[in-house]
Write an enzyme that holds these catalytic residues in place. Structure first.
Site, PDB file in Angstrom:
ATOM      1  N   HIS A   1     -12.130  -8.168  -6.814  1.00  0.00           N
ATOM      2  CA  HIS A   1     -12.403  -6.795  -6.404  1.00  0.00           C
ATOM      3  C   HIS A   1     -11.409  -6.334  -5.343  1.00  0.00           C
ATOM      4  CE1 HIS A   1     -15.153  -3.690  -4.344  1.00  0.00           C
ATOM      5  NE2 HIS A   1     -14.519  -3.139  -5.347  1.00  0.00           N
TER       6      HIS A   1
ATOM      7  N   GLU B   1     -12.250  -9.240  -2.671  1.00  0.00           N
ATOM      8  CA  GLU B   1     -13.448 -10.065  -2.818  1.00  0.00           C
ATOM      9  C   GLU B   1     -13.330 -10.827  -4.141  1.00  0.00           C
ATOM     10  OE1 GLU B   1     -16.795  -7.375  -0.505  1.00  0.00           O
ATOM     11  OE2 GLU B   1     -16.150  -6.710  -2.472  1.00  0.00           O
TER      12      GLU B   1
ATOM     13  N   SER C   1     -17.022  -2.893  -8.944  1.00  0.00           N
ATOM     14  CA  SER C   1     -17.380  -2.658  -7.548  1.00  0.00           C
ATOM     15  C   SER C   1     -18.818  -3.039  -7.264  1.00  0.00           C
ATOM     16  CB  SER C   1     -17.251  -1.175  -7.219  1.00  0.00           C
ATOM     17  OG  SER C   1     -15.998  -0.696  -7.578  1.00  0.00           O
TER      18      SER C   1
ATOM     19  N   ASN D   1     -18.907  -2.991  -0.178  1.00  0.00           N
ATOM     20  CA  ASN D   1     -19.619  -1.829  -0.719  1.00  0.00           C
ATOM     21  C   ASN D   1     -21.099  -1.847  -0.356  1.00  0.00           C
ATOM     22  OD1 ASN D   1     -17.349  -0.720  -1.764  1.00  0.00           O
ATOM     23  ND2 ASN D   1     -17.696  -1.392  -3.868  1.00  0.00           N
TER      24      ASN D   1
HETATM   25  N1  CAA Z   1      -0.927   4.126  -3.150  1.00  0.00           N
HETATM   26  C1  CAA Z   1       0.023   3.377  -2.558  1.00  0.00           C
HETATM   27  N2  CAA Z   1       0.321   3.457  -1.247  1.00  0.00           N
HETATM   28  C2  CAA Z   1      -0.350   4.363  -0.518  1.00  0.00           C
HETATM   29  C3  CAA Z   1      -1.340   5.182  -1.062  1.00  0.00           C
HETATM   30  C4  CAA Z   1      -1.618   5.043  -2.440  1.00  0.00           C
HETATM   31  N3  CAA Z   1      -2.563   5.759  -3.064  1.00  0.00           N
HETATM   32  N4  CAA Z   1      -1.851   5.962  -0.081  1.00  0.00           N
HETATM   33  C5  CAA Z   1      -1.200   5.640   1.039  1.00  0.00           C
HETATM   34  N5  CAA Z   1      -0.302   4.684   0.782  1.00  0.00           N
HETATM   35  C6  CAA Z   1       0.590   4.035   1.742  1.00  0.00           C
HETATM   36  C7  CAA Z   1       1.641   4.961   2.230  1.00  0.00           C
HETATM   37  O1  CAA Z   1       2.779   4.995   1.375  1.00  0.00           O
HETATM   38  C8  CAA Z   1       1.966   4.386   3.588  1.00  0.00           C
HETATM   39  O2  CAA Z   1       2.841   3.272   3.407  1.00  0.00           O
HETATM   40  P1  CAA Z   1       3.909   2.862   4.536  1.00  0.00           P
HETATM   41  O3  CAA Z   1       3.159   2.698   5.821  1.00  0.00           O
HETATM   42  O4  CAA Z   1       4.472   1.579   4.003  1.00  0.00           O
HETATM   43  O5  CAA Z   1       4.895   4.000   4.577  1.00  0.00           O
HETATM   44  C9  CAA Z   1       0.611   3.844   4.078  1.00  0.00           C
HETATM   45  O6  CAA Z   1      -0.169   3.660   2.902  1.00  0.00           O
HETATM   46  C10 CAA Z   1      -0.087   4.793   5.009  1.00  0.00           C
HETATM   47  O7  CAA Z   1      -0.234   6.030   4.352  1.00  0.00           O
HETATM   48  P2  CAA Z   1      -0.112   7.452   5.039  1.00  0.00           P
HETATM   49  O8  CAA Z   1       0.808   7.360   6.213  1.00  0.00           O
HETATM   50  O9  CAA Z   1       0.203   8.464   3.992  1.00  0.00           O
HETATM   51  O10 CAA Z   1      -1.584   7.814   5.468  1.00  0.00           O
HETATM   52  P3  CAA Z   1      -2.605   7.067   6.399  1.00  0.00           P
HETATM   53  O11 CAA Z   1      -1.961   6.320   7.509  1.00  0.00           O
HETATM   54  O12 CAA Z   1      -3.604   8.102   6.693  1.00  0.00           O
HETATM   55  O13 CAA Z   1      -3.270   5.982   5.435  1.00  0.00           O
HETATM   56  C11 CAA Z   1      -4.896   5.238   3.908  1.00  0.00           C
HETATM   57  C12 CAA Z   1      -3.854   6.311   4.209  1.00  0.00           C
HETATM   58  C13 CAA Z   1      -4.202   3.910   3.703  1.00  0.00           C
HETATM   59  C14 CAA Z   1      -5.596   5.666   2.619  1.00  0.00           C
HETATM   60  C15 CAA Z   1      -5.893   5.152   5.130  1.00  0.00           C
HETATM   61  O14 CAA Z   1      -6.348   6.431   5.454  1.00  0.00           O
HETATM   62  C16 CAA Z   1      -7.069   4.243   4.864  1.00  0.00           C
HETATM   63  O15 CAA Z   1      -6.994   3.031   4.981  1.00  0.00           O
HETATM   64  N6  CAA Z   1      -8.233   4.857   4.536  1.00  0.00           N
HETATM   65  C17 CAA Z   1      -9.468   4.118   4.246  1.00  0.00           C
HETATM   66  C18 CAA Z   1      -9.420   3.618   2.846  1.00  0.00           C
HETATM   67  C19 CAA Z   1     -10.626   2.777   2.496  1.00  0.00           C
HETATM   68  O16 CAA Z   1     -11.618   2.685   3.232  1.00  0.00           O
HETATM   69  N7  CAA Z   1     -10.562   2.174   1.324  1.00  0.00           N
HETATM   70  C20 CAA Z   1     -11.680   1.429   0.773  1.00  0.00           C
HETATM   71  C21 CAA Z   1     -12.478   2.311  -0.121  1.00  0.00           C
HETATM   72  S1  CAA Z   1     -13.858   1.460  -0.813  1.00  0.00           S
HETATM   73  C22 CAA Z   1     -13.210   0.664  -2.131  1.00  0.00           C
HETATM   74  O17 CAA Z   1     -12.090   0.788  -2.525  1.00  0.00           O
HETATM   75  C23 CAA Z   1     -14.149  -0.236  -2.820  1.00  0.00           C
HETATM   76  C24 CAA Z   1     -14.722   0.282  -4.046  1.00  0.00           C
HETATM   77  O18 CAA Z   1     -15.132  -0.525  -4.853  1.00  0.00           O
HETATM   78  C25 CAA Z   1     -14.877   1.732  -4.285  1.00  0.00           C
END
Ligand code: CAA
Length: 285
Positions: free
Chosen positions: A142, A154, A121, A192
């Site tokens: 990434h 990325e 990351s 990030n």
């Molecule tokens: N694994 C697989 N699928 C998942 C999941 C997981 N851990 N969490 C959620 N999903 C799927 C669900 O099954 C659902 O799929 P369908 O639409 O096909 O049924 C979909 O995602 C939406 O999930 P929910 O309805 O349960 O919940 P939501 O609409 O609140 O979405 C979320 C959950 C996708 C996590 C959303 O809240 C989101 O996009 N949050 C922001 C996440 C983000 O910013 N990520 C980047 C982090 S930074 C990073 O990753 C970089 C790094 O280097 C640290």
């Protein structure tokens, strides 16, 4: 000629690694999923089964697709099993020495034209690359958390990455249904670099009791339309990972924005890592 990736490896089956295994297997690739020991494999299996089980229950996947996906994944603790992979992505914890060690060992196992990718990351991909005998074949790949959901990837190109290597990895990311961008080797890459100052600031506001966790999160969800508030997102990313990223960015840039807010380290020491440990800023069942 462009590489046709059919068999790939993923090393490290935490949240990200297991998610990346799912992305590959969902898209028809055979995957060797590697972790250091049996508990590590069991953890990876559990994450994969949980995610695909949810997709099955929600009707996003048929039973046949579900079963075929699982058949494409081989879990193993033996790095040597990766010998036939055309691409290996490492997703071990964010520690430079560990990542260098893994890539250095892989370098002696895979074929000369295989691509080695790191899902780091924030660590310098160039430094990880030079732990191998041929840094030209090393890129960053990434993914974002949750990997099966987030569309962005990325592809990090160092000054020494061969053109065909990052182009083939970019094409693969497109095949996986992602939107890849190619970016240089700067701490935090694009997302990030923009995200973590904001997350850190939210923790500082929480630490100073300026606002409640619910109100901080509500502000960004309902005021700004983010899918999650910053403290909810930190719980998803994992406080340990977030700490490592902030610390790395702080050491590289010496900017106060990324100096990890003390509370993050305290929570990590206390085992409050977020969703994965059942407790972070919030508590999970
Ligand atoms: N694994 C697989 N699928 C998942 C999941 C997981 N851990 N969490 C959620 N999903 C799927 C669900 O099954 C659902 O799929 P369908 O639409 O096909 O049924 C979909 O995602 C939406 O999930 P929910 O309805 O349960 O919940 P939501 O609409 O609140 O979405 C979320 C959950 C996708 C996590 C959303 O809240 C989101 O996009 N949050 C922001 C996440 C983000 O910013 N990520 C980047 C982090 S930074 C990073 O990753 C970089 C790094 O280097 C640290």
């Amino acid at each position: 000629m462009a590489r046709d990736f059919t068999t790939v490896g993923v090393i490290g089956l935490g949240t990200m690694g297991a998610g990346i295994v799912e992305v590959f297997a969902r898209n028809g690739l055979d995957v060797f999923a590697v972790d250091a020991d049996e508990p590590g494999l069991a953890h990876g299996r559990e994450i994969l089964a949980g995610s695909t089980g949810r997709a099955l229950a929600r009707g996003k996947m048929t039973q046949e697709e579900h079963d075929a996906l699982h058949e494409r994944v081989t879990f193993t603790t033996a790095l040597d099993d990766l010998a036939g992979c055309q691409l290996v992505v490492e997703a071990v914890p964010e520690q430079l020495a560990l990542k260098k060690d893994v890539l250095g060992r892989l370098d002696r196992i895979v074929a000369a034209d295989a691509v080695l990718a790191t899902n780091t990351s924030s660590l310098p991909v160039t430094e990880i690359a030079v732990a191998t005998s041929n840094p030209k074949r090393v890129v960053g790949m990434h993914f974002f958390n949750p990997a099966p959901v987030q569309q962005f990837v990325e592809v990090i190109r160092t000054v020494i990455t061969a053109d065909d290597v990052f182009e083939d990895v970019k094409a693969l990311a497109e095949r996986l249904g992602k939107k890849p961008v190619v970016v240089g080797d700067k701490a935090g890459f694009i997302a990030n670099a923009l995200l973590f100052g904001y997350l850190n600031h939210a923790v500082a506001m929480y630490e100073s009791r300026y606002a409640t966790r619910e109100d901080l999160d509500a502000a960004m969800r309902f005021g700004c339309g983010y899918p999650m508030g910053p403290l909810q997102l930190l719980d998803l990313i994992g406080l340990d990972t977030a700490y490592e990223i902030l610390d790395t960015m702080y050491k590289q840039g010496r900017d106060r924005l990324h100096a990890p807010t003390p509370l993050i380290k305290q929570m990590v020491s206390a085992g409050m890592l977020g969703r994965k440990s059942g407790r972070g800023f919030y508590t999970y069942e």
